[in-house]
Motif scaffolding. Structure first.
Motif, PDB file in Angstrom:
ATOM      1  N   GLN A  58      47.296  37.284  -0.033  1.00 44.14           N
ATOM      2  CA  GLN A  58      47.552  39.045   0.295  1.00 44.14           C
ATOM      3  C   GLN A  58      46.849  39.934  -0.819  1.00 44.14           C
ATOM      4  O   GLN A  58      46.618  40.784  -0.954  1.00 44.14           O
ATOM      5  N   THR A  92      43.919  36.076  10.824  1.00 42.96           N
ATOM      6  CA  THR A  92      43.774  36.391   9.091  1.00 42.96           C
ATOM      7  C   THR A  92      43.983  35.769   7.740  1.00 42.96           C
ATOM      8  O   THR A  92      43.463  35.951   7.164  1.00 42.96           O
ATOM      9  N   GLN A  93      45.238  35.429   8.033  1.00 37.57           N
ATOM     10  CA  GLN A  93      46.423  34.687   7.003  1.00 37.57           C
ATOM     11  C   GLN A  93      45.654  33.914   6.047  1.00 37.57           C
ATOM     12  O   GLN A  93      44.730  33.794   5.005  1.00 37.57           O
ATOM     13  N   SER A 103      47.304  32.630  18.110  1.00 41.46           N
ATOM     14  CA  SER A 103      47.986  34.446  17.387  1.00 41.46           C
ATOM     15  C   SER A 103      46.974  34.590  16.964  1.00 41.46           C
ATOM     16  O   SER A 103      45.811  33.501  15.952  1.00 41.46           O
ATOM     17  N   LYS A 104      46.561  35.524  16.225  1.00 40.23           N
ATOM     18  CA  LYS A 104      45.479  36.428  15.758  1.00 40.23           C
ATOM     19  C   LYS A 104      45.852  36.462  14.114  1.00 40.23           C
ATOM     20  O   LYS A 104      44.947  36.350  12.796  1.00 40.23           O
ATOM     21  N   ASP A 105      46.895  36.496  13.779  1.00 40.91           N
ATOM     22  CA  ASP A 105      47.399  36.905  12.688  1.00 40.91           C
ATOM     23  C   ASP A 105      47.889  35.557  11.658  1.00 40.91           C
ATOM     24  O   ASP A 105      47.561  35.315  10.508  1.00 40.91           O
ATOM     25  N   ASP A 106      47.723  34.661  12.235  1.00 38.56           N
ATOM     26  CA  ASP A 106      47.257  33.009  11.263  1.00 38.56           C
ATOM     27  C   ASP A 106      45.778  33.385  10.769  1.00 38.56           C
ATOM     28  O   ASP A 106      45.685  32.233  10.389  1.00 38.56           O
ATOM     29  N   SER A 163      54.531  37.289   3.597  1.00 38.89           N
ATOM     30  CA  SER A 163      53.206  37.970   4.268  1.00 38.89           C
ATOM     31  C   SER A 163      52.893  38.263   2.339  1.00 38.89           C
ATOM     32  O   SER A 163      51.806  38.803   3.035  1.00 38.89           O
TER      33      SER A 163
END
Length: 223
Positions: free
Chosen positions: A148, A98-99, A93-96, A143
């Motif tokens: 963020q 970015t996180q 996954s790429k979301d983590d 999120s």
């Protein structure tokens, strides 16, 4: 105005409930830490949620009155995110990714600000407790965590506004460093050539002196 306040209160309550659910889910997962908590829970008859809450309360008091609070904050603010970053790199996954990249950007900016303000802030008794709460807020598994929020509201607009000037400054620095490296390389080459020439001249002089001494010895023997 009342409607907006009510909406904010509901959002805060919803986020707090989400954090509570995630914490309870984490505390009841099957791993080495929760196995220990389960045994303590069975012996003390106290729910593990309250046990963890008590430990956190003691920990908070230590941050206010204890020794080594600065190291402890830095340790927690670095160790857990570093572990999660490794997991993010290894996941598909790429979301983590970015996180945690966002977290490290915010953490770097915070460290830079802290470097110049720490001499004044560390005198406040609740500084390290507030710092730890801030770091936990930034790494919270939701999120809309602190990373963020700060990235979208402060860091991203600032970088996008000044990106051209920053890139130009970095290019100039890179060019200057390249020029210094080329100049250093040239000087090193000249020094190496000079050293080789000096060694060659010394060897030639030594050889010439040895030959001259040998000739003189021969002439003395002949006489």
């Amino acid at each position: 105005m009342a409607t907006q306040t009510k909406g904010v209160d509901e959002a805060v309550k919803k986020q707090a409930l989400s954090l509570k659910e995630k914490l309870e889910k984490f505390l009841y997962e099957k791993n080495a830490v929760t196995d220990i908590l389960e045994k303590i829970e069975q012996k003390t008859k106290v729910k593990r949620t309250y046990l963890v809450g008590g430990v956190l309360a003691v920990f908070a008091l230590y941050l206010v009155f204890g020794y080594g609070a600065s190291f402890l904050c830095a340790f927690i603010g670095f160790l857990y995110p570093a572990y999660c970053s490794v997991k993010a790199i290894e996941s598909d996954s790429k979301d983590d990714d970015t996180q945690w990249l966002t977290y490290w950007v915010v953490y770097s900016a915070f460290s830079l600000v802290e470097f110049f303000s720490d001499i004044f802030l560390f005198w406040f008794p609740f500084y390290y407790l507030a710092k730890l709460v801030f770091l936990i807020w930034c790494m919270a598994p939701v999120s809309a965590n602190g990373s963020q929020f700060l990235y979208q509201r402060i860091i991203r607009p600032f970088v996008l506004k000044h990106q051209k000037q920053v890139d130009e400054a970095l290019d100039k620095v890179g060019d200057a460093l390249g020029e210094v490296m080329r100049h250093t390389k040239t000087l090193a080459g000249e020094a190496e050539e000079a050293a080789k020439k000096a060694a060659s001249d010394a060897a030639a002089a030594a050889a010439s002196q040895a030959i001259s001494s040998s000739i003189n010895d021969g002439e003395k023997k002949t006489n």
